[in-house]
Design a protein around this motif. Structure first.
Motif, PDB file in Angstrom:
ATOM      1  N   MET A   1       0.846  -1.179   0.000  1.00 14.14           N
ATOM      2  CA  MET A   1       0.000   0.000   0.000  1.00 14.14           C
ATOM      3  C   MET A   1       0.890   1.242   0.000  1.00 14.14           C
ATOM      4  N   ALA A   2       0.391   2.296  -0.587  1.00 15.40           N
ATOM      5  CA  ALA A   2       1.147   3.545  -0.680  1.00 15.40           C
ATOM      6  C   ALA A   2       1.341   4.159   0.705  1.00 15.40           C
ATOM      7  N   ASN A   3       2.361   4.976   0.824  1.00 16.37           N
ATOM      8  CA  ASN A   3       2.636   5.676   2.070  1.00 16.37           C
ATOM      9  C   ASN A   3       1.784   6.946   2.070  1.00 16.37           C
ATOM     10  N   LEU A   4       0.663   6.944   2.790  1.00 16.13           N
ATOM     11  CA  LEU A   4      -0.294   8.040   2.775  1.00 16.13           C
ATOM     12  C   LEU A   4       0.061   9.091   3.814  1.00 16.13           C
ATOM     13  N   LYS A   5      -0.302  10.344   3.524  1.00 19.90           N
ATOM     14  CA  LYS A   5      -0.030  11.443   4.452  1.00 19.90           C
ATOM     15  C   LYS A   5      -0.859  11.296   5.717  1.00 19.90           C
ATOM     16  N   LYS A   6      -0.290  11.698   6.851  1.00 16.79           N
ATOM     17  CA  LYS A   6      -0.991  11.642   8.127  1.00 16.79           C
ATOM     18  C   LYS A   6      -1.479  13.010   8.556  1.00 16.79           C
ATOM     19  N   GLU A   7      -0.985  14.067   7.897  1.00 13.87           N
ATOM     20  CA  GLU A   7      -1.451  15.412   8.183  1.00 13.87           C
ATOM     21  C   GLU A   7      -1.167  16.298   6.977  1.00 13.87           C
ATOM     22  N   TYR A   8      -1.840  17.446   6.929  1.00 12.20           N
ATOM     23  CA  TYR A   8      -1.591  18.398   5.865  1.00 12.20           C
ATOM     24  C   TYR A   8      -1.674  19.811   6.434  1.00 12.20           C
ATOM     25  N   THR A   9      -1.103  20.761   5.720  1.00 14.42           N
ATOM     26  CA  THR A   9      -1.121  22.162   6.135  1.00 14.42           C
ATOM     27  C   THR A   9      -1.955  22.937   5.124  1.00 14.42           C
ATOM     28  N   ASP A  10      -2.958  23.682   5.630  1.00 14.81           N
ATOM     29  CA  ASP A  10      -3.841  24.431   4.740  1.00 14.81           C
ATOM     30  C   ASP A  10      -3.231  25.778   4.364  1.00 14.81           C
ATOM     31  N   THR A  11      -3.993  26.571   3.612  1.00 12.98           N
ATOM     32  CA  THR A  11      -3.489  27.858   3.123  1.00 12.98           C
ATOM     33  C   THR A  11      -3.291  28.870   4.241  1.00 12.98           C
ATOM     34  N   ARG A  12      -3.879  28.637   5.406  1.00 11.93           N
ATOM     35  CA  ARG A  12      -3.703  29.529   6.560  1.00 11.93           C
ATOM     36  C   ARG A  12      -2.570  29.049   7.468  1.00 11.93           C
ATOM     37  N   ASP A  13      -1.797  28.096   6.976  1.00  9.73           N
ATOM     38  CA  ASP A  13      -0.654  27.533   7.698  1.00  9.73           C
ATOM     39  C   ASP A  13      -1.082  26.785   8.954  1.00  9.73           C
ATOM     40  N   ARG A  14      -2.267  26.189   8.922  1.00  6.62           N
ATOM     41  CA  ARG A  14      -2.746  25.344  10.022  1.00  6.62           C
ATOM     42  C   ARG A  14      -2.553  23.885   9.635  1.00  6.62           C
ATOM     43  N   THR A  15      -2.152  23.084  10.600  1.00 10.87           N
ATOM     44  CA  THR A  15      -1.931  21.659  10.350  1.00 10.87           C
ATOM     45  C   THR A  15      -3.157  20.869  10.781  1.00 10.87           C
ATOM     46  N   HIS A  16      -3.583  19.916   9.933  1.00 12.94           N
ATOM     47  CA  HIS A  16      -4.754  19.090  10.198  1.00 12.94           C
ATOM     48  C   HIS A  16      -4.380  17.625  10.058  1.00 12.94           C
ATOM     49  N   LYS A  17      -4.959  16.784  10.909  1.00 17.52           N
ATOM     50  CA  LYS A  17      -4.763  15.342  10.795  1.00 17.52           C
ATOM     51  C   LYS A  17      -5.622  14.816   9.649  1.00 17.52           C
ATOM     52  N   VAL A  18      -5.155  13.771   8.991  1.00 20.67           N
ATOM     53  CA  VAL A  18      -5.854  13.168   7.862  1.00 20.67           C
ATOM     54  C   VAL A  18      -6.320  11.775   8.258  1.00 20.67           C
TER      55      VAL A  18
END
Length: 51
Positions: free
Chosen positions: A1-18
């Protein structure tokens, strides 16, 4: 399985869990519920909505 992201950063520079969810093709009820939740999340204006 692919190595999927566990979080991302939005355009307001906030980090979110995925959260990644795998749904079998036969499970139409769960798939519809997930699509509905996704559409609600994308349509939010940033205000907290009580569940």
């Amino acid at each position: 399985m692919a190595n999927l992201k566990k979080e991302y950063t939005d355009t307001r520079d906030r980090t979110h869990k995925v959260e990644h969810i795998l749904v079998p093709i036969e499970d139409k009820e769960t798939r519809e519920r997930i699509v509905e939740e996704l559409l609600q999340a994308l349509a939010r204006t940033g205000k907290k909505i009580p569940a």
